[in-house]
Design a protein around this motif. Sequence first.
Motif, short mmCIF file in Angstrom:
data_model
loop_
_atom_site.label_atom_id
_atom_site.label_comp_id
_atom_site.label_asym_id
_atom_site.label_seq_id
_atom_site.Cartn_x
_atom_site.Cartn_y
_atom_site.Cartn_z
N PRO A 1 -7.59 3.13 -8.11
CA PRO A 1 -6.30 3.79 -7.87
C PRO A 1 -5.55 4.05 -9.18
CG PRO A 1 -6.13 1.47 -7.34
CD PRO A 1 -7.58 1.73 -7.67
N GLY B 1 0.87 6.91 -2.12
CA GLY B 1 0.70 5.56 -1.60
C GLY B 1 -0.66 5.27 -1.03
N ARG B 2 -1.58 6.24 -1.05
CA ARG B 2 -2.92 6.02 -0.53
C ARG B 2 -3.93 5.82 -1.66
NH1 ARG B 2 -0.91 10.15 2.68
NH2 ARG B 2 -2.09 11.74 1.54
N ALA B 3 -3.98 6.75 -2.59
CA ALA B 3 -4.88 6.62 -3.73
C ALA B 3 -4.13 6.34 -5.02
CB ALA B 3 -5.73 7.89 -3.89
N ILE C 1 0.12 5.39 -6.85
CA ILE C 1 1.51 4.98 -6.68
C ILE C 1 2.35 5.67 -7.76
CG2 ILE C 1 3.11 3.03 -6.60
CD1 ILE C 1 0.70 1.23 -6.04
N ARG D 1 -5.29 -4.83 -1.63
CA ARG D 1 -4.71 -3.51 -1.39
C ARG D 1 -5.23 -2.51 -2.42
NH1 ARG D 1 1.29 -1.22 -2.70
NH2 ARG D 1 1.04 0.79 -1.66
N MET D 2 -5.39 -2.95 -3.66
CA MET D 2 -5.89 -2.05 -4.70
C MET D 2 -7.33 -1.63 -4.41
SD MET D 2 -3.40 -1.43 -6.69
CE MET D 2 -2.31 -1.62 -5.26
N MET E 1 -7.11 1.01 -1.76
CA MET E 1 -6.65 2.27 -2.35
C MET E 1 -7.76 2.91 -3.17
SD MET E 1 -2.71 1.40 -3.47
CE MET E 1 -2.42 3.09 -4.03
N ALA F 1 -9.98 4.80 -0.87
CA ALA F 1 -9.35 6.07 -0.50
C ALA F 1 -9.44 7.07 -1.64
CB ALA F 1 -7.89 5.83 -0.11
N ALA F 2 -9.29 6.58 -2.87
CA ALA F 2 -9.39 7.45 -4.05
C ALA F 2 -10.78 8.04 -4.16
CB ALA F 2 -9.03 6.66 -5.30
#
Length: 382
Positions: A299, A315-317, A319, A342-343, A346, A349-350
């Motif tokens: 991320p 907020g997905r891939a 901040i 959480r990272m 993310m 998702a990235a």
Amino acid sequence: MRICRYTATAWPKTGGQELVVDALAREFTALGHDATVLVQYPRKALQPADEQLPYRVVRHPRFVSTRHFVGWYRYWLEREHRRTPFDVVHCHSVHPCGYVAALAKPAIAAPVVITSHGGDVRADNPRFAKPGLRRRHEFAVAQADALIAISRFTAEGYLRLGAAPAKIVELPNGVEVARLQSPAARPSSLVADVRPRNFLLFLGRLNRRKGVDVLLRALARIPAGERLPLVVAGDGDERAMLQASAATLGLGRSVHFVGRVAGDFKTFLLQNARAVVIPSRDWEAFPLVVLEAFAAGTPVVGTRIPGLADLVDDGRAGIGVATESPDDLARVLRHVIAQPERMLAMGSAAAARAAEFDWRAVAERHLDCFSRLRTVSHRRAA
């Protein structure tokens, strides 16, 4: 299709624009097209090895000025067109290359496409203060058959120069997804406390616009026992100052300046960072490091500036953080440090998002644009 990629800079210089020129030329060639790169000779310190590239490179003398004699360089474009007529001329700047191609357009009778990489269309471009140069930019934009916008930032820049909205084609830059998703070995020179998913990464030029000084001040606001190591990968005219600042802020053991990186070293850092941090101050046209981080499954924390916010402030891939704010950046970095799971999510998702930016897909979209322009051009000629 015979495509002339006209640029003021290319390999062996390394940077965002050079990477884009090379990547698209490689993809066009792999797809069966003739992708000639027309470019000035590099500075003496750089030695070209054009024969090692999979596409043809034609070089001409360096531009002697950004203002004087620029129009004379159409000779080289026209000469190359006479030798191997182009179906399209793709320029990688509004000025000088787009302007030169606009002047040569009656002679080459091929569609002219311009891609700005940001600096030449930004509102505070210092060249606009030179007599006549803004008019040249406006002339190039008016004469172009298509204006490729790699981001909202560049699209807005074209419009400020008087572009017809219908000419603007939104096409992003790309990334080598497969290479960045293939695990890279740990570099032997990397210090022991830089462990996988346990460090922060800055990757880019070390100059004021990139905001590394803000990042250092943000890191200093986090207690020593709570910090993650920061790897600063890149070089530039502020490196010595930034190293001194890190020492003054008491970050000597937390920050590792590793210089310019490439190949597996760069890939390892991108794949194994907890997050890539981009604290740029003013603008980013389309920062390739964001796509590289995404493809590597990492991320991004980035400032909410034109050209960057669209990619990371979801907020997905990624901040988003405020510009010029060590406090806000420190707040976000604390979350990054405290929430490794959480990272990782993310990062997944990235990686999924990066697929849409694969260079092959981006190249094919360029070719579709070129084909449409050729069809229109042939109809007009008939």
